[in-house]
Design a protein around this motif. Structure first.
Motif, PDB file in Angstrom:
ATOM      1  N   PRO A 231      -3.401  14.463  -8.524  1.00 40.87           N
ATOM      2  CA  PRO A 231      -3.197  13.169  -9.176  1.00 40.87           C
ATOM      3  C   PRO A 231      -4.507  12.633  -9.744  1.00 40.87           C
ATOM      4  N   ASP A 232      -4.390  11.680 -10.630  1.00 45.00           N
ATOM      5  CA  ASP A 232      -5.574  10.969 -11.113  1.00 45.00           C
ATOM      6  C   ASP A 232      -6.076  10.054 -10.003  1.00 45.00           C
ATOM      7  N   THR A 233      -7.379   9.839  -9.952  1.00 46.34           N
ATOM      8  CA  THR A 233      -7.907   8.862  -8.999  1.00 46.34           C
ATOM      9  C   THR A 233      -7.224   7.519  -9.235  1.00 46.34           C
ATOM     10  N   TRP A 234      -6.834   6.867  -8.143  1.00 45.96           N
ATOM     11  CA  TRP A 234      -6.002   5.671  -8.229  1.00 45.96           C
ATOM     12  C   TRP A 234      -6.765   4.503  -8.832  1.00 45.96           C
ATOM     13  N   ASN A 235      -6.123   3.896  -9.804  1.00 45.26           N
ATOM     14  CA  ASN A 235      -6.608   2.658 -10.407  1.00 45.26           C
ATOM     15  C   ASN A 235      -5.445   1.689 -10.358  1.00 45.26           C
ATOM     16  N   ALA A 236      -5.501   0.731  -9.440  1.00 45.96           N
ATOM     17  CA  ALA A 236      -4.360  -0.146  -9.207  1.00 45.96           C
ATOM     18  C   ALA A 236      -3.981  -0.957 -10.429  1.00 45.96           C
ATOM     19  N   THR A 237      -4.944  -1.302 -11.283  1.00 49.04           N
ATOM     20  CA  THR A 237      -4.647  -2.107 -12.471  1.00 49.04           C
ATOM     21  C   THR A 237      -4.205  -1.256 -13.649  1.00 49.04           C
ATOM     22  N   ASN A 238      -4.509   0.033 -13.603  1.00 43.17           N
ATOM     23  CA  ASN A 238      -4.133   0.917 -14.709  1.00 43.17           C
ATOM     24  C   ASN A 238      -3.872   2.326 -14.170  1.00 43.17           C
ATOM     25  N   PRO A 239      -2.750   2.510 -13.450  1.00 44.83           N
ATOM     26  CA  PRO A 239      -2.484   3.818 -12.836  1.00 44.83           C
ATOM     27  C   PRO A 239      -2.385   4.936 -13.874  1.00 44.83           C
ATOM     28  N   GLY A 240      -2.891   6.116 -13.495  1.00 42.20           N
ATOM     29  CA  GLY A 240      -2.825   7.269 -14.380  1.00 42.20           C
ATOM     30  C   GLY A 240      -1.433   7.874 -14.432  1.00 42.20           C
ATOM     31  N   ALA A 241      -1.244   8.786 -15.382  1.00 40.79           N
ATOM     32  CA  ALA A 241       0.065   9.416 -15.584  1.00 40.79           C
ATOM     33  C   ALA A 241       0.230  10.703 -14.783  1.00 40.79           C
ATOM     34  N   ASN A 242      -0.838  11.186 -14.149  1.00 39.58           N
ATOM     35  CA  ASN A 242      -0.791  12.424 -13.358  1.00 39.58           C
ATOM     36  C   ASN A 242      -0.253  13.608 -14.168  1.00 39.58           C
ATOM     37  N   ALA A 243      -0.730  13.733 -15.386  1.00 36.21           N
ATOM     38  CA  ALA A 243      -0.218  14.784 -16.269  1.00 36.21           C
ATOM     39  C   ALA A 243      -0.480  16.181 -15.732  1.00 36.21           C
ATOM     40  N   ASN A 244      -1.514  16.354 -14.920  1.00 35.94           N
ATOM     41  CA  ASN A 244      -1.867  17.683 -14.408  1.00 35.94           C
ATOM     42  C   ASN A 244      -1.286  17.981 -13.038  1.00 35.94           C
ATOM     43  N   LEU A 245      -0.601  17.031 -12.452  1.00 41.65           N
ATOM     44  CA  LEU A 245       0.011  17.238 -11.140  1.00 41.65           C
ATOM     45  C   LEU A 245       1.442  17.711 -11.346  1.00 41.65           C
ATOM     46  N   ARG A 246       1.727  18.961 -10.971  1.00 42.45           N
ATOM     47  CA  ARG A 246       3.030  19.551 -11.247  1.00 42.45           C
ATOM     48  C   ARG A 246       3.626  20.157  -9.973  1.00 42.45           C
TER      49      ARG A 246
ATOM     50  N   ARG B  75       0.828  -1.202   0.000  1.00 41.76           N
ATOM     51  CA  ARG B  75       0.000   0.000   0.000  1.00 41.76           C
ATOM     52  C   ARG B  75       0.873   1.267   0.000  1.00 41.76           C
ATOM     53  N   GLN B  76       1.970   1.250   0.747  1.00 46.76           N
ATOM     54  CA  GLN B  76       2.846   2.419   0.773  1.00 46.76           C
ATOM     55  C   GLN B  76       3.449   2.692  -0.605  1.00 46.76           C
ATOM     56  N   LEU B  77       3.933   1.657  -1.270  1.00 47.36           N
ATOM     57  CA  LEU B  77       4.520   1.854  -2.591  1.00 47.36           C
ATOM     58  C   LEU B  77       3.470   2.301  -3.609  1.00 47.36           C
ATOM     59  N   GLU B  78       2.247   1.785  -3.464  1.00 43.58           N
ATOM     60  CA  GLU B  78       1.162   2.251  -4.337  1.00 43.58           C
ATOM     61  C   GLU B  78       0.901   3.743  -4.126  1.00 43.58           C
ATOM     62  N   MET B  79       0.886   4.170  -2.857  1.00 44.49           N
ATOM     63  CA  MET B  79       0.590   5.565  -2.593  1.00 44.49           C
ATOM     64  C   MET B  79       1.678   6.481  -3.164  1.00 44.49           C
ATOM     65  N   LEU B  80       2.928   6.090  -3.024  1.00 46.72           N
ATOM     66  CA  LEU B  80       4.000   6.912  -3.568  1.00 46.72           C
ATOM     67  C   LEU B  80       3.891   7.022  -5.084  1.00 46.72           C
ATOM     68  N   GLN B  81       3.541   5.924  -5.736  1.00 40.85           N
ATOM     69  CA  GLN B  81       3.345   5.987  -7.187  1.00 40.85           C
ATOM     70  C   GLN B  81       2.162   6.888  -7.527  1.00 40.85           C
ATOM     71  N   TRP B  82       1.082   6.765  -6.768  1.00 40.99           N
ATOM     72  CA  TRP B  82      -0.117   7.583  -7.014  1.00 40.99           C
ATOM     73  C   TRP B  82       0.167   9.068  -6.859  1.00 40.99           C
ATOM     74  N   LEU B  83       1.067   9.425  -5.953  1.00 31.58           N
ATOM     75  CA  LEU B  83       1.336  10.831  -5.654  1.00 31.58           C
ATOM     76  C   LEU B  83       2.478  11.422  -6.474  1.00 31.58           C
ATOM     77  N   GLN B  84       3.079  10.644  -7.362  1.00 34.39           N
ATOM     78  CA  GLN B  84       4.221  11.176  -8.105  1.00 34.39           C
ATOM     79  C   GLN B  84       3.756  12.103  -9.217  1.00 34.39           C
ATOM     80  N   SER B  85       4.311  13.308  -9.197  1.00 35.02           N
ATOM     81  CA  SER B  85       3.931  14.316 -10.183  1.00 35.02           C
ATOM     82  C   SER B  85       4.556  14.018 -11.540  1.00 35.02           C
ATOM     83  N   ALA B  86       4.070  14.722 -12.545  1.00 34.64           N
ATOM     84  CA  ALA B  86       4.634  14.580 -13.875  1.00 34.64           C
ATOM     85  C   ALA B  86       6.095  14.995 -13.901  1.00 34.64           C
TER      86      ALA B  86
END
Length: 957
Positions: free
Chosen positions: A793-808, A681-692
């Motif tokens: 960030p994009d809402t988290w999708n564990a099977t298809n994580p978003g690219a967070n293009a708008n998170l800067r 879960r921690q590694l998922e969260m870090l990936q989810w929060l990573q900016s472009a």
């Protein structure tokens, strides 16, 4: 002259004038405490307590004047009447008398307008209640902190003391030893028989009612005689090269003194010069040269001596000439930190407690430099573990763990009522608020809370109900004077500061004891500043910083690996087992604050309580906390987790250790399984929060604004929890600081180096180039300081994580923070060791070399300008909610008598800062001068630097 003696003198005059003698009227002296107990839009409730400080009263009449047009609408325990603004309360028939020393209490409800200031003109039977109502204040004026004395010596003592009544005496103490007493001003004395060593000197004033106030301590050094000093006391030198140490005199001589440097041990080590002449106390440098002749590594002891002076010794050890420069840099830094003369530690018996900083005038998260944190203890462990790897000596590591266990993990006596904890009702709900002026928060038992699913298995595993976790903050020197459970003297003492939501910065905190027995503060201690309840009970309460406990587990993993490689794992096996135990209890940080169900909470009443593990988010939240009744017969205790998780607190390496390393397996039934889930879960969260751009954004919460509110429409979610750009606090925004980037990513990079975890590598592959692009090395190195975030960030999708293009993210400015530079170097070096990334290795090494350019006698440090110190004298500003907030009608005092009330500032509640040697720089700034500059030596930063050097030596040396 007291009010009592005035009344008796009047009676005597009347008898002497020929009027028939009469019994003297009762002498009235009184103290009144006024407390607003509840407040709503146009009304409020209050209690008024009368304490009789004079003769016994047979019939009483209490009066006051409201300043803001308030009206009494209902009263009890007295007969109320009001004429204009003047309120009169007379005794009920059943409570006519108040004995000497006794008290009476009345209560009422009233109406009010926009303001509700408390009355100030209380009187009983027409006599103003202006008698003694607080402990005396006392300031030590001699000796001054940092003074050195030589035996035979008589140390002069002096203090000033004030009281609303009469100061009966001032006692002077060296530690716990009474060394002098004076019963009249000016308060002076002499310590006639000092003993060699370092001593905290304090003054304690006692008034005529037995109330006691204590001064801040002044540390003094007593030498057995005139003495030579040398530092550091241990020096490492590469075979065939040179090293240095400093020599000085402890006290200025009356005529020049010649100091001779003589060595014993190996003749391969020689010192120059061999004589030094001193007319004052300025340091002079001695150079030690190691012969370039190979052979066994040598050791020598150099003694610096002078006639009539105690000598000083320095131990010099050769190290292998092939040893990396960074390994030597570790030993040099370690020796400076551990040198008693440096001032990083206070010694209690055989154990050391690290200060937050060498310097005392320091305000950041701790509000005084000689407090310390669980963070500092975790770095103390890391420092000693690294020393064990280099030296093979694990005794210092074991001693560091023993110190942590004794001084910052509450003992059974410090958490006495855990056996009364009811896991099905862990705590009563109280909302957090975005502004401090919404506090105290109302306890609301109608809001559903969940059940605690791990309490029973922890008790079954460890045989008791006590929590094995660090409280985050202690007052090492007992500077505030709370002591242990109000005793006023015990050091270190457990304290707390933050308690009031996301807007409370350190500049707005009100210090309080962790064990609140109502001895200090207001009538209910400090409790009613934070929560509103029908009544208050004396209690203990502790708050854990999961970041620090997880770092302790991380260090235990490294220590076990290093000790096993030396064949010495059995020496530290007990400490490794205790680290596993700490990790078991650290799971409380994985649960929602009130054990509510995780996901889609949008109101406190509709968000249901969790059952089983449905309240677990499996992340490292900002805190967990626990507390209970001070009265062991009262029978209650509570525990809470936290629903807000900051990216900088995640420690996937600790999760890996607790989930996969046999020696660190928790004993509980589901501990290992929970940590395995947490790692993912921690590694998922870090990936989810990573900016472009690469930087890691703020965090996530299950409780919007700390009150399970509905977040703004469109807020992205992570397993049903809401994205928060700056979780936990807003002043300053919590993810603005670059330090949280490197603290969190260091653990991720270490996990990658040790295990090759591909998920960690993916995060680092993007983060490392961004960090390098914003970093320069060299003497004038620059690293990111503050950051600005946009998007989400994009809402988290564990099977298809978003690219967070708008998170800067954008780096706003850069600085030379030495501790964070070392943290960044650790990230880069860990990453480079596994990936072979050349630029990461080059930049990491460049940062370490840059740090070596900023060495001083205490470690490695750079000057910093503290513009925020203009907030020392801020008072509460209702228009923006900034400044220390005290609820209307609330008054109290600190142990030294500093008053707390409307108009209090950070400084007025901490007047001891005015006696700090560095204070004139701050006062000049407050008077309109330039912002002051300090060179701080924070313990965690110095340890981070040392262990960064050691890391390089380990993986590249």
């Amino acid at each position: 002259m007291t009010r009592r003696t005035t009344a008796l003198m009047a009676a005597a005059v009347m008898a002497a004038g020929g009027v028939p003698a009469m019994a003297a009227p009762a002498a009235v002296a009184c103290t009144v405490s006024y407390q607003v107990t509840n407040e709503w839009n146009n009304g409020f409730g209050a209690s008024v307590s009368i304490r009789n400080d004079g003769d016994a009263l047979n019939g009483w009449n209490l009066t006051w004047t409201f300043p803001d047009g308030q009206r009494v609408t209902q009263g009890w325990n007295g007969n109320f009447s009001q004429t204009g603004a003047v309120v009169t309360v007379t005794n009920p028939d059943w409570a006519r008398t108040i004995p000497a020393g006794g008290s009476a209490q009345v209560g009422f409800n009233g109406s009010k307008g926009a303001t509700n200031r408390p009355p100030t003109d209380f009187a009983v039977n027409g006599v103003a209640c202006t008698g003694p109502n607080k402990a005396p204040t006392v300031a030590l004026t001699a000796p001054t902190g940092g003074s050195t004395y030589t035996l035979p010596a008589q140390i002069p003592l002096a203090a000033t003391a004030q009281d609303d009544g009469t100061v009966a005496k001032v006692d002077f103490y060296a530690g716990d030893q009474l060394i002098a007493t004076d019963t009249s001003a000016p308060y002076t004395g002499t310590w006639t028989s000092p003993t060699p060593g370092d001593h905290p000197i304090t003054a304690r004033a006692t008034d005529d009612r037995g109330l006691v106030g204590s001064s801040a301590p002044a540390m003094v050094k007593v030498l057995a005689g005139p003495a030579v000093l040398a530092s550091p006391s241990t020096v490492s030198v590469k075979q065939g090269q040179t090293a240095t140490f400093d020599v000085s005199l402890a006290t200025a001589p009356s005529q020049p003194v010649t100091v001779t440097i003589a060595g014993t041990g190996s003749a391969d080590l020689t010192a120059t010069p061999t004589t030094l002449t001193f007319s004052g106390t300025a340091k002079q440098t001695v150079t030690v040269r190691s012969a370039n002749n190979g052979g066994e590594l040598a050791t020598a002891t150099f003694t610096a001596s002078a006639p009539g002076h105690s000598p000083a010794t320095v131990t010099v050890k050769e190290i292998d000439p092939s040893t990396s420069d960074f390994n030597k840099a570790f030993l040099d830094q370690y020796n400076k930190i551990k040198d008693p003369a440096s001032g990083y530690f206070r010694k209690f018996g055989d154990l050391l407690v690290p200060y937050h900083s060498v310097e005392t005038l320091m305000v950041e998260a701790p509000d005084h430099g000689h407090q310390t944190t669980s963070e500092a203890f975790s770095y103390y462990l890391w420092l000693e573990a690294s020393y064990g790897r280099v030296s093979g000596d694990w005794a210092p590591f074991k001693s560091a763990w023993a110190s942590m266990e004794k001084f910052i993990i509450p003992a059974k006596a410090d958490q006495p009522t855990n056996d009364s904890y009811n896991a099905s009702k862990p705590a009563t709900y109280a909302p957090e608020h975005p502004r401090m002026d919404r506090y105290p928060a109302v306890l609301d038992s109608s809001i559903p809370v969940g059940s605690d699913p791990i309490a029973a298995e922890l008790k079954a595993a460890y045989g008791n109900s006590d929590i094995y976790g660090m409280h985050w903050l202690i007052d090492v020197d007992n500077t505030y004077g709370f002591g242990r459970c109000g005793d006023g003297t015990t050091a270190p003492s457990y304290i707390n500061t933050y308690q009031r939501g996301s807007s409370e910065s350190v500049w707005e905190t009100i210090p309080q004891p962790s064990c609140d027995t109502f001895k200090h503060g207001g009538p209910n201690g400090f409790l009613d500043l934070f929560t509103k309840d029908a009544s208050y009970a004396k209690q203990w309460k502790y708050t854990n910083a999961p970041d620090a406990d997880a770092r302790a587990v991380q260090v235990a993993l490294l220590a076990q690996e290093w000790a096993n490689a030396q064949g010495k794992g059995a020496q530290i096996a007990p400490e490794i087992g205790k680290a596993a135990k700490m990790g078991d209890y650290l799971r409380y940080a994985m649960f929602d604050k009130y054990f509510k169900r995780i996901g889609n909470c949008s109101s406190p009443s509709s968000c249901p309580g969790g059952t089983g593990k449905s309240s677990a988010h499996y992340l490292m939240s900002w805190y967990y906390a626990w507390g209970g009744a001070y009265d062991t017969s009262a029978g209650w205790a509570w525990r809470i987790g936290d629903g807000a998780s900051h990216q900088g607190y995640q420690n996937p390496l600790a999760a890996h250790a607790l989930a996969n390393v046999p020696a660190l397996k928790p004993l509980s039934a589901t501990g290992q399984q929970d940590w395995a889930t947490s790692l993912n879960r921690q590694l998922e969260m870090l990936q989810w929060l990573q900016s472009a751009d690469g930087g890691i954004a703020g965090g996530v919460t299950n409780s919007w604004e700390g009150q399970y509110a509905a977040p703004p429409a469109g807020t992205p979610t992570f397993y049903g929890m809401y994205y928060d750009a700056h979780p936990v606090w807003r002043d300053p925004p919590s993810n603005r600081w670059f330090g949280f980037q490197v603290w969190g990513l260091e653990r991720t990079a270490a996990l990658y180096r040790l295990t090759g975890d591909a998920r960690a590598k993916k995060i680092l592959d993007k983060w490392v180039p961004w960090a390098i692009a914003n970093t320069t090395t060299g003497t004038n190195f620059q690293i990111p300081a503050d950051m600005e975030w946009t998007g989400a960030p994009d809402t988290w999708n564990a099977t298809n994580p978003g690219a967070n293009a708008n998170l800067r993210v954008r780096v706003l400015n850069r600085n030379q923070d030495v501790g964070i530079a070392a943290s960044l170097a650790k990230v880069l070096l860990n990453y480079a060791a596994r990936s072979g990334h050349a630029a990461a290795k080059t930049t990491g090494e460049g940062l370490l070399t840059s740090l070596l350019a900023h060495q001083d006698s205490l470690g490695i440090a750079t000057p910093e300008t503290r513009a925020d110190y203009n907030r020392f004298d801020d008072v509460y500003n209702a228009s923006n909610g900034e400044g220390p907030y005290v609820p209307p009608g609330w008054t109290g005092k600190m142990p030294n008598g500093d008053q707390i009330g409307q108009g209090s500032s950070f400084l007025s509640m901490r007047s001891m800062f005015r006696n700090d040697p560095q204070w004139p720089k701050v006062q000049s700034y407050l008077d309109g001068g330039p912002a002051p500059t300090f060179t701080y030596h924070r313990f965690w930063a110095q340890a981070e630097i040392a262990t960064a050097f050691a890391l390089h030596a380990e993986i590249f040396g």
